[in-house]
Write a protein that holds these residues in place. Sequence first.
Motif, PDB file in Angstrom:
ATOM      1  N   TYR A   1       7.088  -8.772   8.848  1.00 31.09           N
ATOM      2  CA  TYR A   1       7.694  -9.729   9.312  1.00 31.09           C
ATOM      3  C   TYR A   1       6.429 -10.706  10.233  1.00 31.09           C
ATOM      4  CZ  TYR A   1      11.504  -6.614   8.784  1.00 31.09           C
ATOM      5  OH  TYR A   1      12.526  -5.530   8.458  1.00 31.09           O
ATOM      6  N   SER A   2       6.991 -11.837  10.442  1.00 35.25           N
ATOM      7  CA  SER A   2       6.288 -12.781  11.554  1.00 35.25           C
ATOM      8  C   SER A   2       7.350 -13.673  12.143  1.00 35.25           C
ATOM      9  CB  SER A   2       5.521 -13.705  10.638  1.00 35.25           C
ATOM     10  OG  SER A   2       5.000 -14.702  11.631  1.00 35.25           O
ATOM     11  N   ASN A   3       7.483 -13.370  13.559  1.00 33.10           N
ATOM     12  CA  ASN A   3       8.241 -13.928  14.308  1.00 33.10           C
ATOM     13  C   ASN A   3       9.847 -13.368  13.911  1.00 33.10           C
ATOM     14  OD1 ASN A   3       6.636 -15.591  15.841  1.00 33.10           O
ATOM     15  ND2 ASN A   3       6.618 -17.205  14.474  1.00 33.10           N
ATOM     16  N   LYS A   4       9.798 -12.275  13.954  1.00 39.91           N
ATOM     17  CA  LYS A   4      11.191 -11.599  13.548  1.00 39.91           C
ATOM     18  C   LYS A   4      11.341 -11.839  12.065  1.00 39.91           C
ATOM     19  CE  LYS A   4      12.342 -10.724  18.301  1.00 39.91           C
ATOM     20  NZ  LYS A   4      13.291 -10.633  19.537  1.00 39.91           N
ATOM     21  N   GLU A   5      11.034 -12.758  11.279  1.00 37.56           N
ATOM     22  CA  GLU A   5      11.561 -13.213   9.920  1.00 37.56           C
ATOM     23  C   GLU A   5      10.725 -12.411   9.164  1.00 37.56           C
ATOM     24  OE1 GLU A   5      11.728 -17.311   9.423  1.00 37.56           O
ATOM     25  OE2 GLU A   5      12.873 -17.837  11.173  1.00 37.56           O
ATOM     26  N   GLU A   6      11.340 -11.849   8.056  1.00 37.59           N
ATOM     27  CA  GLU A   6      10.760 -11.192   6.851  1.00 37.59           C
ATOM     28  C   GLU A   6       9.984 -12.106   6.114  1.00 37.59           C
ATOM     29  OE1 GLU A   6      11.892  -8.635   3.024  1.00 37.59           O
ATOM     30  OE2 GLU A   6      13.382  -8.402   4.859  1.00 37.59           O
ATOM     31  N   LEU A   7       8.736 -11.785   5.751  1.00 40.02           N
ATOM     32  CA  LEU A   7       7.908 -12.782   4.993  1.00 40.02           C
ATOM     33  C   LEU A   7       8.207 -12.209   3.402  1.00 40.02           C
ATOM     34  CD1 LEU A   7       4.684 -12.690   6.578  1.00 40.02           C
ATOM     35  CD2 LEU A   7       6.256 -14.766   6.867  1.00 40.02           C
ATOM     36  N   GLY A   8       8.193 -13.669   2.733  1.00 38.28           N
ATOM     37  CA  GLY A   8       8.436 -13.042   1.180  1.00 38.28           C
ATOM     38  C   GLY A   8       7.181 -12.386   0.645  1.00 38.28           C
ATOM     39  N   ARG A   9       7.269 -11.581  -0.400  1.00 41.87           N
ATOM     40  CA  ARG A   9       6.331 -10.871  -1.174  1.00 41.87           C
ATOM     41  C   ARG A   9       5.130 -11.750  -1.710  1.00 41.87           C
ATOM     42  NH1 ARG A   9       7.385  -5.386  -3.941  1.00 41.87           N
ATOM     43  NH2 ARG A   9       5.031  -5.322  -3.543  1.00 41.87           N
TER      44      ARG A   9
ATOM     45  N   MET B   1      -1.498 -16.293  13.536  1.00 39.85           N
ATOM     46  CA  MET B   1      -0.179 -15.737  13.159  1.00 39.85           C
ATOM     47  C   MET B   1      -0.065 -14.305  13.199  1.00 39.85           C
ATOM     48  SD  MET B   1       2.445 -16.100   9.744  1.00 39.85           S
ATOM     49  CE  MET B   1       1.430 -15.268   8.673  1.00 39.85           C
ATOM     50  N   ILE B   2       0.832 -13.785  14.061  1.00 36.44           N
ATOM     51  CA  ILE B   2       1.082 -12.220  14.047  1.00 36.44           C
ATOM     52  C   ILE B   2       1.767 -11.489  13.195  1.00 36.44           C
ATOM     53  CG2 ILE B   2       1.755 -10.366  15.712  1.00 36.44           C
ATOM     54  CD1 ILE B   2       1.187 -12.220  18.026  1.00 36.44           C
ATOM     55  N   LEU B   3       1.491 -10.607  12.370  1.00 38.12           N
ATOM     56  CA  LEU B   3       2.060  -9.835  11.619  1.00 38.12           C
ATOM     57  C   LEU B   3       2.766  -8.551  11.862  1.00 38.12           C
ATOM     58  CD1 LEU B   3       0.071 -10.347   8.242  1.00 38.12           C
ATOM     59  CD2 LEU B   3       2.099 -11.800   9.118  1.00 38.12           C
ATOM     60  N   ASN B   4       4.008  -8.403  11.903  1.00 39.97           N
ATOM     61  CA  ASN B   4       4.496  -7.054  12.075  1.00 39.97           C
ATOM     62  C   ASN B   4       4.816  -6.256  10.721  1.00 39.97           C
ATOM     63  OD1 ASN B   4       5.932  -8.903  14.215  1.00 39.97           O
ATOM     64  ND2 ASN B   4       5.362  -7.095  15.166  1.00 39.97           N
ATOM     65  N   ILE B   5       3.956  -5.246  10.710  1.00 38.88           N
ATOM     66  CA  ILE B   5       3.965  -4.382   9.622  1.00 38.88           C
ATOM     67  C   ILE B   5       4.822  -2.963   9.868  1.00 38.88           C
ATOM     68  CG2 ILE B   5       2.682  -3.256   7.928  1.00 38.88           C
ATOM     69  CD1 ILE B   5       0.267  -5.121   8.560  1.00 38.88           C
ATOM     70  N   LYS B   6       5.843  -2.836   9.258  1.00 38.66           N
ATOM     71  CA  LYS B   6       6.669  -1.692   9.349  1.00 38.66           C
ATOM     72  C   LYS B   6       7.038  -0.813   8.086  1.00 38.66           C
ATOM     73  CE  LYS B   6       9.344  -4.083  12.856  1.00 38.66           C
ATOM     74  NZ  LYS B   6      10.740  -4.224  13.679  1.00 38.66           N
ATOM     75  N   ASN B   7       6.553   0.618   8.274  1.00 40.53           N
ATOM     76  CA  ASN B   7       7.123   1.303   7.218  1.00 40.53           C
ATOM     77  C   ASN B   7       7.922   2.664   7.840  1.00 40.53           C
ATOM     78  OD1 ASN B   7       5.149   3.208   8.676  1.00 40.53           O
ATOM     79  ND2 ASN B   7       3.663   3.154   7.258  1.00 40.53           N
ATOM     80  N   LYS B   8       8.159   3.588   7.124  1.00 42.33           N
ATOM     81  CA  LYS B   8       9.094   4.606   7.818  1.00 42.33           C
ATOM     82  C   LYS B   8       8.514   5.267   8.769  1.00 42.33           C
ATOM     83  CE  LYS B   8      11.099   5.269   3.087  1.00 42.33           C
ATOM     84  NZ  LYS B   8      10.836   6.183   1.637  1.00 42.33           N
ATOM     85  N   ALA B   9       7.166   5.552   8.837  1.00 42.44           N
ATOM     86  CA  ALA B   9       6.503   6.163   9.853  1.00 42.44           C
ATOM     87  C   ALA B   9       6.325   5.374  11.153  1.00 42.44           C
ATOM     88  CB  ALA B   9       5.295   6.920   9.584  1.00 42.44           C
ATOM     89  N   LYS B  10       5.703   4.205  11.171  1.00 47.21           N
ATOM     90  CA  LYS B  10       5.330   3.418  12.152  1.00 47.21           C
ATOM     91  C   LYS B  10       5.350   1.923  12.140  1.00 47.21           C
ATOM     92  CE  LYS B  10       1.169   3.573  15.139  1.00 47.21           C
ATOM     93  NZ  LYS B  10      -0.335   4.216  15.201  1.00 47.21           N
ATOM     94  N   SER B  11       5.296   1.154  13.176  1.00 50.20           N
ATOM     95  CA  SER B  11       5.248  -0.192  13.306  1.00 50.20           C
ATOM     96  C   SER B  11       3.944  -0.557  13.734  1.00 50.20           C
ATOM     97  CB  SER B  11       6.350  -0.938  14.011  1.00 50.20           C
ATOM     98  OG  SER B  11       7.512  -0.659  13.510  1.00 50.20           O
ATOM     99  N   TYR B  12       3.255  -1.721  13.022  1.00 47.53           N
ATOM    100  CA  TYR B  12       1.716  -2.176  13.507  1.00 47.53           C
ATOM    101  C   TYR B  12       1.727  -3.563  13.642  1.00 47.53           C
ATOM    102  CZ  TYR B  12       0.524   2.120  10.926  1.00 47.53           C
ATOM    103  OH  TYR B  12       0.343   3.482  10.421  1.00 47.53           O
TER     104      TYR B  12
END
Length: 331
Positions: free
Chosen positions: A58-66, A1-12
């Motif tokens: 996010y995963s597949n553009k859907e925000e993952l619950g914490r 599963m690909i995770l997209n991690i976004k903070n104020k400075a950058k996306s990973y």
Amino acid sequence: MILNIKNKAKSYEVNIGGANQWSGTNIIEKDMLLNMITKYFSEEKYKEYDGKLECTIYSNKEELGRGYYTVYQFNSREELFSQLKIGKNTYMFKYISNRVLSEYNTMIGMEKISDELTNIYKYLNEEIFQEFDNVELDFEISKLFNIIQDSIIFDKSGNDIHNLSIFELIKNNIKLIEKLEKNSGNKVLVIFKNIDHLLTKEEYKKIYKLATNLSDITNMQFIFTLSIDGYCIVNENNIEEILVVNDEEITLPEYERIREFVQNNYPINIELNDKWLIENLENCINRLGRGCEPTELTAEIILSIINKTIHINCSRKFRVNNIELDFIKSN
């Protein structure tokens, strides 16, 4: 599963699945990414000083619950020891307590202990407090579980667990988490930071194999961070579970694409075989995405002189022809 991690400075973008290896020498960046993931899924409130860790995943553009993952993170040898001990908040105490409360035979045993203590206290009250006015001894059944909390973990030879090897500590912590989460239904992520600084290459191979097997049959996934050359294990099936973090973060494509790319772009005609390619990928994967670091010939000569003096064999394993050498010089 690909995770997209976004903070104020950058996306990973990172791939999480099975037994993941995060290679590369940018340890600061890897630590920050892992701390972001751990903090996010901990569901703890972000504090003022957590600004750099605050993110959305996010995963597949859907925000993952914490609460999507239950995360276990190990940063040091001391943490490996502490979680195997029996203390108020350790994994071992949680595991044993759960087993005591859920095992029928254990509860029967605790009831027998309670009955014996009742008889002892009855005797004490009759013999010692007979002449006292409205005073007697008693005990709280719930305090029986304090006996478990005060227990001590030893190895099978009766020695303190500090005599366990790091390999044994890591393996036992993995098995402990497996037992804790067996019927939980949670998605579990187990993180070992800088594991190559704790284990030999052969020990790491055994732990990696254990993690791979568990990820296939349980709800557990793993991340191992590595920064020492030659530790990252590469094969045809796991290449997409490798992330390299240097000047850039690189998620590797499927093995066949890498094989075809190397075959088509190698500076001389070679009979490329999988063993050769995998061995060379393992030797260079830690340096992918890292800016060129020029090596002075004089430094190499001094290194060879000193190594020869102390009887260290530093002979080069591969020889290059002029075309290969020119290719390196021009890049």
